[in-house]
Each structure stands twice: as C-alpha cells, then as structure tokens.
Design a protein around this motif. Structure first.
Motif, short mmCIF file in Angstrom:
data_model
loop_
_atom_site.label_atom_id
_atom_site.label_comp_id
_atom_site.label_asym_id
_atom_site.label_seq_id
_atom_site.Cartn_x
_atom_site.Cartn_y
_atom_site.Cartn_z
N GLN A 195 7.28 13.61 4.61
CA GLN A 195 7.88 12.96 3.47
C GLN A 195 7.37 11.51 3.35
OE1 GLN A 195 12.11 13.31 3.96
NE2 GLN A 195 12.18 15.22 2.79
N ASN A 196 7.32 10.84 4.49
CA ASN A 196 6.83 9.46 4.53
C ASN A 196 5.36 9.41 4.05
OD1 ASN A 196 7.25 6.79 4.98
ND2 ASN A 196 6.92 6.84 7.16
N PHE A 197 4.54 10.35 4.54
CA PHE A 197 3.12 10.42 4.15
C PHE A 197 3.00 10.70 2.65
CE2 PHE A 197 -0.74 12.98 3.49
CZ PHE A 197 -1.68 12.03 3.85
N GLN A 198 3.85 11.62 2.22
CA GLN A 198 3.83 11.98 0.80
C GLN A 198 4.22 10.77 -0.05
OE1 GLN A 198 6.48 15.21 -0.18
NE2 GLN A 198 5.53 15.49 -2.19
N LYS A 199 5.23 10.03 0.39
CA LYS A 199 5.71 8.86 -0.35
C LYS A 199 4.61 7.80 -0.41
CE LYS A 199 9.36 5.42 -0.17
NZ LYS A 199 10.43 4.84 0.58
N MET A 200 3.96 7.54 0.73
CA MET A 200 2.90 6.53 0.80
C MET A 200 1.70 6.97 -0.04
SD MET A 200 3.11 5.05 4.69
CE MET A 200 1.47 5.32 5.00
N THR A 201 1.38 8.25 0.02
CA THR A 201 0.26 8.77 -0.74
C THR A 201 0.56 8.66 -2.24
OG1 THR A 201 -0.17 10.33 1.03
CG2 THR A 201 -1.24 10.78 -1.02
N MET A 202 1.80 8.97 -2.60
CA MET A 202 2.19 8.90 -4.00
C MET A 202 2.15 7.44 -4.49
SD MET A 202 2.61 11.83 -5.25
CE MET A 202 3.61 11.79 -6.68
N GLU A 203 2.66 6.52 -3.66
CA GLU A 203 2.62 5.09 -4.04
C GLU A 203 1.18 4.61 -4.17
OE1 GLU A 203 4.99 2.37 -1.67
OE2 GLU A 203 6.68 3.75 -1.79
N ASP A 204 0.35 5.01 -3.22
CA ASP A 204 -1.07 4.62 -3.25
C ASP A 204 -1.75 5.21 -4.49
OD1 ASP A 204 -3.34 3.32 -2.10
OD2 ASP A 204 -4.10 5.33 -1.59
N ALA A 205 -1.45 6.47 -4.77
CA ALA A 205 -2.03 7.14 -5.94
C ALA A 205 -1.54 6.47 -7.22
CB ALA A 205 -1.68 8.63 -5.94
N ARG A 206 -0.20 6.11 -7.23
CA ARG A 206 0.37 5.43 -8.38
C ARG A 206 -0.32 4.08 -8.59
NH1 ARG A 206 5.80 6.09 -7.02
NH2 ARG A 206 5.83 8.24 -7.60
N LYS A 207 -0.50 3.30 -7.49
CA LYS A 207 -1.15 1.99 -7.58
C LYS A 207 -2.58 2.14 -8.09
CE LYS A 207 1.40 -0.45 -4.00
NZ LYS A 207 1.35 -1.01 -2.66
N LYS A 208 -3.31 3.15 -7.52
CA LYS A 208 -4.69 3.38 -7.95
C LYS A 208 -4.73 3.81 -9.42
CE LYS A 208 -6.84 4.40 -3.53
NZ LYS A 208 -7.42 5.42 -2.69
N ALA A 209 -3.78 4.68 -9.81
CA ALA A 209 -3.71 5.14 -11.20
C ALA A 209 -3.38 3.97 -12.12
CB ALA A 209 -2.68 6.25 -11.34
N ASP A 210 -2.38 3.12 -11.68
CA ASP A 210 -2.02 1.94 -12.49
C ASP A 210 -3.22 1.00 -12.62
OD1 ASP A 210 0.53 2.79 -12.96
OD2 ASP A 210 1.48 1.53 -11.44
N ALA A 211 -3.94 0.79 -11.48
CA ALA A 211 -5.11 -0.08 -11.50
C ALA A 211 -6.18 0.51 -12.42
CB ALA A 211 -5.66 -0.28 -10.09
N ALA A 212 -6.39 1.83 -12.34
CA ALA A 212 -7.39 2.50 -13.19
C ALA A 212 -6.98 2.40 -14.66
CB ALA A 212 -7.56 3.95 -12.78
N VAL A 213 -5.68 2.60 -14.93
CA VAL A 213 -5.19 2.52 -16.30
C VAL A 213 -5.34 1.08 -16.82
CG1 VAL A 213 -3.08 2.60 -17.73
CG2 VAL A 213 -3.63 4.51 -16.23
N ASN A 214 -4.96 0.09 -15.95
CA ASN A 214 -5.09 -1.32 -16.36
C ASN A 214 -6.56 -1.69 -16.60
OD1 ASN A 214 -2.35 -1.78 -16.28
ND2 ASN A 214 -2.33 -2.58 -14.20
N ALA A 215 -7.44 -1.24 -15.72
CA ALA A 215 -8.86 -1.51 -15.88
C ALA A 215 -9.38 -0.85 -17.16
CB ALA A 215 -9.65 -1.01 -14.66
N TYR A 216 -8.94 0.38 -17.39
CA TYR A 216 -9.34 1.08 -18.59
C TYR A 216 -8.81 0.37 -19.84
CZ TYR A 216 -10.17 4.88 -21.90
OH TYR A 216 -10.59 5.61 -22.97
N GLN A 217 -7.50 -0.04 -19.75
CA GLN A 217 -6.88 -0.76 -20.88
C GLN A 217 -7.64 -2.06 -21.15
OE1 GLN A 217 -4.26 0.31 -22.85
NE2 GLN A 217 -4.76 -1.48 -24.11
N LYS A 218 -7.99 -2.79 -20.06
CA LYS A 218 -8.72 -4.04 -20.20
C LYS A 218 -10.09 -3.79 -20.84
CE LYS A 218 -10.39 -8.01 -17.59
NZ LYS A 218 -10.66 -8.59 -16.32
N SER A 219 -10.74 -2.73 -20.35
CA SER A 219 -12.05 -2.37 -20.89
C SER A 219 -11.93 -2.00 -22.37
CB SER A 219 -12.63 -1.20 -20.09
OG SER A 219 -13.78 -0.69 -20.74
#
Length: 196
Positions: A8-32
């Motif tokens: 569960q802990n791994f899943q939570k960390m993976t989900m947060e990391d994926a969310r951060k990466k997705a947010d960063a990708a979305v923000n980068a895409y939005q900026k672009s």
C-alpha cells in the motif's frame, strides 16, 4: 510492517510520484501550448497588420486613381471651356475689327503703316500690299503717302504687308497676323491664380 502495508505504501508513493510527473508533464505541456498560442497570436496580429496595411494602401491607391481621373476630367472640361471662351472672344475681336475697318480711323492707320514701311525701306525698292477688301482706299492712300500700292491676291484681314526684295524682308502689319499672334499668346488673367 506487513507486505500488505508495504504494498500500500509503495502504491501510494508510486501514485504520488506518477501524479507529480503527470502534473509536471501537464504543466510543461500547458506552458508549451501557452507559448505556442502567444506565438500564433503574435503571428496572426502581424498578418492582420500586414493585411490592414495592404488594404489601406489599396484604398489610398484607389482614392488617388479616382482623384487623378477626376483631375484629368476637370482639366479636359476646363480646356474645352477655355477654348470655347477664347474662340468666342476672338470672334468678337474679328467682328469689331471689321466694324473698325469701316471708320476713317482705319484709313489713318493704313497711312501710318505705309509711312512706317517706307521709312524702314530708306529709299530701297519696296512693294506695299493692301488687302483686296481695301481696294476702295487705294487712290486716297497713294495720294496721302506718295507710295504706289499693290492689291494682294489673297485677303489678310486688313492692315498692310510690305516686302523689301533686296533685303528679303517682310513687314507684316496685317490684322490676320496680329490677331493670330495675340490668339497664340493669349491667356485669361485675373484671380489669385496668377498672383493678383
């Protein structure tokens, strides 16, 4: 910690990391996308400015063309009217000359012209012509001036013409020539256009 908790802990960390990466990708895409949009907007504004400038230039050219055509039309109309008035004026001049030719002042003018021609000749051979319409004046003119006169073969509208054959000189005091010279150099004056 149990495997379940670790998972569960791994899943939570993976989900947060994926969310951060997705947010960063979305923000980068939005900026672009925002940058591309601004570039697109700037390009479209330049195109619109260029289109507006071209349209303004076309309107100015069209306006100038219309003005130029109107100026040509007005010049043509002015020239036509000018020539009509000039012709009317010189028709009146010719009419008044023919009236003048019926007066005693006209015969005095002929005497003056004949004497002037004889003075210019200074004793040289001279042939003095008068207009065929003035034939009735020949005897009185010859008596007044002492000059033999020749009636011209063709009319020159009154006045006199004289030829000095030895000097190859023509003295042209004919009304036809005088009127023609005045007509060629004539212009209507007055108003502010000529500085008055």
């Amino acid at each position: 910690m149990t495997n379940e908790e670790k998972l569960q802990n791994f899943q939570k960390m993976t989900m947060e990391d994926a969310r951060k990466k997705a947010d960063a990708a979305v923000n980068a895409y939005q900026k672009s996308m925002d940058e591309e949009f601004e570039e697109y907007k700037a390009m479209k504004e330049e195109q619109m400015e260029a289109m507006l400038k071209a349209e303004r230039d076309n309107l100015v050219k069209e306006k100038n063309k219309v003005i130029s055509l109107e100026q040509i039309r007005l010049r043509h109309e002015y020239t036509k009217r000018y020539e009509e008035l000039k012709e009317k004026l010189f028709s009146e001049v010719n009419h008044r000359l023919s009236q003048y030719m019926e007066t005693p002042a006209y015969e005095r003018l002929l005497v003056k012209q004949i004497r002037k021609a004889m003075k210019f000749a200074r004793g040289e051979q001279i042939i003095i012509y008068i207009d065929p319409a003035d034939q009735e004046h020949v005897m009185s003119l010859e008596a007044a001036t002492g000059a033999p006169l020749t009636i011209s073969e063709y009319s020159f509208g009154g006045g006199t013409r004289a030829v000095l054959p030895e000097r190859n000189v023509l003295i042209d005091d004919s009304f036809e020539t005088k009127v023609k010279e005045k007509m060629e150099s004539f212009s209507f004056g007055g108003g502010e256009t000529n500085g008055r």
